[in-house]
Design a protein around this motif. Structure first.
Motif, PDB file in Angstrom:
ATOM      1  N   GLY A  62       0.926   4.247  -2.829  1.00 28.81           N
ATOM      2  CA  GLY A  62       0.351   5.503  -2.372  1.00 28.81           C
ATOM      3  C   GLY A  62      -1.086   5.366  -1.912  1.00 28.81           C
ATOM      4  N   GLN A  63      -1.467   4.170  -1.446  1.00 30.86           N
ATOM      5  CA  GLN A  63      -2.833   3.914  -1.003  1.00 30.86           C
ATOM      6  C   GLN A  63      -2.931   3.988   0.517  1.00 30.86           C
ATOM      7  OE1 GLN A  63      -3.489   0.024  -2.752  1.00 30.86           O
ATOM      8  NE2 GLN A  63      -4.309   0.889  -4.641  1.00 30.86           N
ATOM      9  N   LYS A  64      -4.137   4.225   1.006  1.00 34.04           N
ATOM     10  CA  LYS A  64      -4.376   4.333   2.437  1.00 34.04           C
ATOM     11  C   LYS A  64      -4.609   2.946   3.046  1.00 34.04           C
ATOM     12  CE  LYS A  64      -6.404   8.957   2.037  1.00 34.04           C
ATOM     13  NZ  LYS A  64      -7.597   9.805   2.312  1.00 34.04           N
ATOM     14  N   ILE A  65      -4.672   2.915   4.366  1.00 28.79           N
ATOM     15  CA  ILE A  65      -4.923   1.674   5.078  1.00 28.79           C
ATOM     16  C   ILE A  65      -6.287   1.124   4.676  1.00 28.79           C
ATOM     17  CG2 ILE A  65      -5.038   0.590   7.344  1.00 28.79           C
ATOM     18  CD1 ILE A  65      -2.327   1.821   6.565  1.00 28.79           C
ATOM     19  N   ASP A  66      -6.339  -0.146   4.300  1.00 24.36           N
ATOM     20  CA  ASP A  66      -7.587  -0.746   3.842  1.00 24.36           C
ATOM     21  C   ASP A  66      -7.959  -1.933   4.734  1.00 24.36           C
ATOM     22  OD1 ASP A  66      -5.774  -2.665   3.152  1.00 24.36           O
ATOM     23  OD2 ASP A  66      -6.197  -2.644   1.002  1.00 24.36           O
TER      24      ASP A  66
ATOM     25  N   LEU B  47       0.827  -1.206   0.000  1.00 22.22           N
ATOM     26  CA  LEU B  47       0.000   0.000   0.000  1.00 22.22           C
ATOM     27  C   LEU B  47       0.863   1.258   0.000  1.00 22.22           C
ATOM     28  CD1 LEU B  47      -2.728  -1.074   2.600  1.00 22.22           C
ATOM     29  CD2 LEU B  47      -2.888  -1.120   0.108  1.00 22.22           C
ATOM     30  N   HIS B  48       1.964   1.218   0.732  1.00 26.47           N
ATOM     31  CA  HIS B  48       2.862   2.371   0.806  1.00 26.47           C
ATOM     32  C   HIS B  48       3.464   2.678  -0.562  1.00 26.47           C
ATOM     33  CE1 HIS B  48       5.890   5.108   2.383  1.00 26.47           C
ATOM     34  NE2 HIS B  48       6.849   4.355   1.864  1.00 26.47           N
TER      35      HIS B  48
ATOM     36  N   ASN C  87       5.182   6.459   7.603  1.00 26.38           N
ATOM     37  CA  ASN C  87       5.660   5.266   6.914  1.00 26.38           C
ATOM     38  C   ASN C  87       5.108   4.052   7.649  1.00 26.38           C
ATOM     39  OD1 ASN C  87       7.308   3.084   5.877  1.00 26.38           O
ATOM     40  ND2 ASN C  87       8.707   4.639   5.102  1.00 26.38           N
ATOM     41  N   SER C  88       3.971   3.551   7.195  1.00 23.22           N
ATOM     42  CA  SER C  88       3.287   2.470   7.908  1.00 23.22           C
ATOM     43  C   SER C  88       4.106   1.181   7.996  1.00 23.22           C
ATOM     44  CB  SER C  88       1.923   2.206   7.267  1.00 23.22           C
ATOM     45  OG  SER C  88       2.042   1.911   5.898  1.00 23.22           O
ATOM     46  N   PRO C  89       4.852   0.753   6.967  1.00 25.91           N
ATOM     47  CA  PRO C  89       5.648  -0.474   7.135  1.00 25.91           C
ATOM     48  C   PRO C  89       6.701  -0.356   8.226  1.00 25.91           C
ATOM     49  CG  PRO C  89       5.467   0.114   4.806  1.00 25.91           C
ATOM     50  CD  PRO C  89       4.933   1.266   5.589  1.00 25.91           C
ATOM     51  N   LEU C  90       7.313   0.815   8.362  1.00 23.56           N
ATOM     52  CA  LEU C  90       8.302   0.993   9.427  1.00 23.56           C
ATOM     53  C   LEU C  90       7.654   0.889  10.805  1.00 23.56           C
ATOM     54  CD1 LEU C  90      10.735   3.833   8.283  1.00 23.56           C
ATOM     55  CD2 LEU C  90      11.209   1.402   8.585  1.00 23.56           C
TER      56      LEU C  90
END
Length: 317
Positions: A142-146, A138-139, A166-169
């Motif tokens: 460029g998509q939001k949390i789904d 998703l990162h 940075n959601s994966p981090l």
């Protein structure tokens, strides 16, 4: 059915598949370049009409304005550069898959279950490993949390990711924190913690490699110059060919422009391999594979195979 008949059937299927792929629109660049091809072909037809009415449109001296060898080299360089980015992206995701599989296996087997909740905590950690892959996907897009990502997270953790840069981090931090807690709780030895952290570092390195591909596009000046040369070449081509081809100038120019614009468009599609185009990497399928791997791992007890059961059937006679 004998062997010869089988070979004949397989050969027939291969021929059908070859023609099916050759005329397939899905995944091809035809829809993207058809307008340019029609433009160049129509211009070629216009030149044929003007030539028929004796207008001086035949300029054979233009053949060296844009040498075909130079244009070919530019296209080859453009395509090779794009494919290198595509292949590097695939290698990064292959490394990510292997790291998640190894890390999940070690977490499931190596971390001691000293308390009743340890098993459920390990399952949460394994889901976080898949969540890292989904969050990376998703990162990069460029998509939001789904919902696909939220169902892999503990309740309430999705709100943290929505506010993270940075959601994966952030997910990697949660995994590292879990490993550190288990080490302090004496559920891990120091050498085991180091091995697990090395695999987690590999996952973060993959994230950095993918971000490098995503945020380092082909230089704009090079892309603009190549497009300009392609357009000039295809528009000057009818003036070079009309004296020899006459009414066939339009179709021939359309065919040549189809080839050149197609090669350039293929490079444009694969230079960012993390998108949603048919020619991009199948990141959704890769994430689904990881989910199935973790599901199978969780269905197996860490102590299901022990030395006594292995000794029942020796490896060597």
């Amino acid at each position: 059915m004998n062997q010869n008949q089988k070979r004949m059937e397989l050969a027939k299927l291969e021929r059908v598949s070859w023609f099916h792929i050759a005329f397939q629109l899905r995944g091809s660049v035809i829809p993207a370049i058809v307008n340019r091809v029609i433009l160049c072909g129509s211009f070629g037809c216009l030149i044929s009409i003007l030539f028929y009415f004796k207008f001086p449109v035949s300029w054979n001296s233009l053949e060296n304005v844009v040498p075909s060898v130079v244009l070919g080299l530019l296209l080859v360089f453009r395509t090779n550069t794009a494919y290198e980015r595509f292949w590097e992206g695939r290698k990064c995701w292959g490394t990510l898959v292997n790291s998640i599989r190894n890390l999940s296996r070690l977490i499931w087997v190596a971390i001691a279950e000293r308390h009743p909740q340890d098993r459920s905590e390990k399952i949460v950690a394994l889901k976080l490993l898949v969540a890292f892959a989904v969050a990376t996907k998703l990162h990069l897009r460029g998509q939001k949390i789904d919902p696909e990502l939220e169902e892999l997270l503990p309740i309430g953790y999705g709100d943290y990711l929505r506010n993270a840069n940075n959601s994966p981090l952030e997910v990697a931090y949660w995994i590292g924190d879990y490993l550190q807690v288990k080490y302090e709780d004496r559920g891990l030895q120091i050498y085991q913690l180091n091995s697990l952290n090395n695999l987690l570092n590999n996952m973060v390195d993959v994230l950095g490699g993918c971000e490098r591909i995503l945020k380092t596009p082909i230089p704009l000046a090079y892309a603009i110059h190549l497009k300009q040369l392609l357009l000039i070449y295809c528009l000057l081509l009818p003036l070079q060919l009309v004296a020899e081809l006459s009414w066939f100038t339009g179709p021939v120019v359309a065919l040549i422009s189809f080839t050149l614009f197609g090669v350039e468009e293929i490079a444009l599609e694969i230079e960012n391999p993390f998108g949603l185009d048919a020619n991009d990497l199948p990141l959704d399928a890769i994430c689904d594979t990881l989910k199935n791997n973790i599901r199978d791992l969780v269905a197996t007890s860490p102590n299901q195979i022990n030395s006594s059961r292995l000794s029942d059937k020796p490896f060597y006679n």
